[in-house]
Motif scaffolding. Sequence first.
Motif, PDB file in Angstrom:
ATOM      1  N   ASP A 276      44.731  41.712  54.155  1.00  0.00           N
ATOM      2  CA  ASP A 276      45.883  41.068  54.788  1.00  0.00           C
ATOM      3  C   ASP A 276      47.000  42.083  55.003  1.00  0.00           C
ATOM      4  O   ASP A 276      46.904  43.231  54.554  1.00  0.00           O
ATOM      5  N   PRO A 279      52.592  41.562  51.283  1.00  0.00           N
ATOM      6  CA  PRO A 279      53.464  42.478  50.539  1.00  0.00           C
ATOM      7  C   PRO A 279      52.709  43.529  49.711  1.00  0.00           C
ATOM      8  O   PRO A 279      53.308  44.490  49.234  1.00  0.00           O
ATOM      9  N   GLY A 280      51.400  43.338  49.539  1.00  0.00           N
ATOM     10  CA  GLY A 280      50.643  44.272  48.713  1.00  0.00           C
ATOM     11  C   GLY A 280      50.886  44.022  47.227  1.00  0.00           C
ATOM     12  O   GLY A 280      51.752  43.226  46.850  1.00  0.00           O
ATOM     13  N   VAL A 296      52.087  37.913  39.976  1.00  0.00           N
ATOM     14  CA  VAL A 296      52.861  39.146  40.074  1.00  0.00           C
ATOM     15  C   VAL A 296      53.881  39.103  41.205  1.00  0.00           C
ATOM     16  O   VAL A 296      55.067  39.327  41.014  1.00  0.00           O
ATOM     17  N   GLY A 305      47.859  30.970  39.008  1.00  0.00           N
ATOM     18  CA  GLY A 305      47.458  32.228  38.370  1.00  0.00           C
ATOM     19  C   GLY A 305      46.047  32.129  37.803  1.00  0.00           C
ATOM     20  O   GLY A 305      45.644  32.919  36.956  1.00  0.00           O
ATOM     21  N   LEU A 306      45.266  31.141  38.307  1.00  0.00           N
ATOM     22  CA  LEU A 306      43.889  30.995  37.815  1.00  0.00           C
ATOM     23  C   LEU A 306      42.844  31.323  38.885  1.00  0.00           C
ATOM     24  O   LEU A 306      41.672  31.501  38.581  1.00  0.00           O
ATOM     25  N   GLY A 307      43.297  31.397  40.153  1.00  0.00           N
ATOM     26  CA  GLY A 307      42.347  31.602  41.256  1.00  0.00           C
ATOM     27  C   GLY A 307      41.549  32.897  41.120  1.00  0.00           C
ATOM     28  O   GLY A 307      40.314  32.886  41.212  1.00  0.00           O
ATOM     29  N   PRO A 309      41.121  34.979  38.361  1.00  0.00           N
ATOM     30  CA  PRO A 309      40.199  35.030  37.222  1.00  0.00           C
ATOM     31  C   PRO A 309      38.928  34.207  37.456  1.00  0.00           C
ATOM     32  O   PRO A 309      37.829  34.662  37.105  1.00  0.00           O
ATOM     33  N   SER A 332      46.987  43.912  51.166  1.00  0.00           N
ATOM     34  CA  SER A 332      45.985  43.928  50.082  1.00  0.00           C
ATOM     35  C   SER A 332      44.608  43.750  50.675  1.00  0.00           C
ATOM     36  O   SER A 332      44.445  43.022  51.659  1.00  0.00           O
TER      37      SER A 332
HETATM   38  P1  ADP Z   1      47.962  32.259  42.233  1.00  0.00           P
HETATM   39  O1  ADP Z   1      47.788  32.652  43.671  1.00  0.00           O
HETATM   40  O2  ADP Z   1      47.681  30.818  41.997  1.00  0.00           O
HETATM   41  O3  ADP Z   1      49.274  32.694  41.675  1.00  0.00           O
HETATM   42  P2  ADP Z   1      45.734  34.030  41.675  1.00  0.00           P
HETATM   43  O4  ADP Z   1      44.964  34.207  40.409  1.00  0.00           O
HETATM   44  O5  ADP Z   1      44.968  33.642  42.890  1.00  0.00           O
HETATM   45  O6  ADP Z   1      46.878  33.000  41.338  1.00  0.00           O
HETATM   46  O7  ADP Z   1      46.481  35.395  41.964  1.00  0.00           O
HETATM   47  C1  ADP Z   1      47.172  36.055  40.921  1.00  0.00           C
HETATM   48  C2  ADP Z   1      48.339  36.844  41.468  1.00  0.00           C
HETATM   49  O8  ADP Z   1      47.843  37.934  42.253  1.00  0.00           O
HETATM   50  C3  ADP Z   1      49.226  36.068  42.421  1.00  0.00           C
HETATM   51  O9  ADP Z   1      50.189  35.314  41.720  1.00  0.00           O
HETATM   52  C4  ADP Z   1      49.839  37.178  43.232  1.00  0.00           C
HETATM   53  O10 ADP Z   1      50.898  37.757  42.500  1.00  0.00           O
HETATM   54  C5  ADP Z   1      48.745  38.217  43.315  1.00  0.00           C
HETATM   55  N1  ADP Z   1      47.978  38.137  44.589  1.00  0.00           N
HETATM   56  C6  ADP Z   1      46.757  37.572  44.773  1.00  0.00           C
HETATM   57  N2  ADP Z   1      46.334  37.706  46.043  1.00  0.00           N
HETATM   58  C7  ADP Z   1      47.318  38.384  46.698  1.00  0.00           C
HETATM   59  C8  ADP Z   1      47.491  38.841  48.047  1.00  0.00           C
HETATM   60  N3  ADP Z   1      46.555  38.644  48.984  1.00  0.00           N
HETATM   61  N4  ADP Z   1      48.626  39.523  48.340  1.00  0.00           N
HETATM   62  C9  ADP Z   1      49.570  39.747  47.403  1.00  0.00           C
HETATM   63  N5  ADP Z   1      49.476  39.329  46.099  1.00  0.00           N
HETATM   64  C10 ADP Z   1      48.372  38.664  45.757  1.00  0.00           C
END
Ligand code: ADP
Length: 346
Positions: A276, A279-280, A296, A305-307, A309, A332
């Motif tokens: 994508d 923001p990275g 993050v 924050g579970l997707g 893992p 990212s």
């Molecule tokens: P959620 O999206 O529900 O917060 P995920 O486990 O899917 O939980 O992702 C963990 C964290 O990783 C997110 O909160 C985000 O900070 C970061 N993250 C995941 N995918 C991306 C992305 N494509 N671009 C930027 N940050 C991402």
Amino acid sequence: MHVNSKMPLKVAAFLAGLFIVVLFHVMDRSVSRHPALIIFYVIPVSLVTWFSGTIAGVFIALCSIMAWISHGTLEVRNLYSNSFLFGINMTARGSFLFVVIYVLRKLKIALAHEKELNQRKSDFVANVSHELNNPLAVIRESMNLVIDGSVGEVNKQQKEVLEAGVRGAERLIRLVKDLLDISKIEAGKLELKIDEVDIALLVESVLKDNESEIFNKGLGLKKDILQDAGLILADRDKIIEVITNLLHNAVKYTSSGIITVRLSGDKESIHFEIADTGPGIPREYQQKIFDKFERVTAEKTEGTGLGLPITKDIIELHKGKIRVDSAAGNGSKFIITLPRDFKKAK
Ligand code: ADP
């Protein structure tokens, strides 16, 4: 007849421990003028205590003490001419071994206790999530019926309030589903339903189902999909969940630009990428995001924050790998490699 599957290990460990004691003893008698250092005998005693049990460990400790006594009295009598000193020496050595046995026993009990607690915690989360799921679905469907006007007319303002309620219920349903998934994975209860999956068809269908979400946000979609990427052995629903998770994240965290999806394959494995222009993810967080509840770059977006893992666990259950390639401000890219036949993969 019920056969304890750990029995061969118990017996093997006991025989190995006994063999080591006899070996040290023979070596003592034939090569050395001094009984083997106590630390050597800790090896068979620990081995047997851990794998065969406390009684077997005590037996090996007694054998070790006998080996010392026979060696001490026969070979180096002058070292132990004073029987009082000899007694003290043997008692000290014996006590040391018994302390080792005691500590190992306590450690094993503590570890078993912790394992049981974790198991109970996972079972509790799984039960509660399961119980919450149905009433939440009922709440959402009831509100949808009211919004649709099926039980009487609703005005614009009432509709908006109800729609906010539906969004809240959907958010809770997603959280409950994620908690259920993660507790099943942690309890080792997630069973894969393995099928032959045409991976290119599957990727295309997930993209089609989610296209509107991408376009509604004003984002572009670029596809580079090898149409004859072929078949893989996998749990179809779980792989759909993985691709959907990554796609939702890409859309959620990207405010403008494009999402690029790539699929390629070779004889042994397939390679899937989703990139994508969001923001990275800063380098120092790139491992953390695969841990539970780590969020993050997500202060303003909804999520659990579970997707990631769950995604990582599913990929690893298929003996695959997932990694992220990203830099702050530069988008990212999540890269997955899956073996075609995970049963044959190392
Ligand atoms: P959620 O999206 O529900 O917060 P995920 O486990 O899917 O939980 O992702 C963990 C964290 O990783 C997110 O909160 C985000 O900070 C970061 N993250 C995941 N995918 C991306 C992305 N494509 N671009 C930027 N940050 C991402």
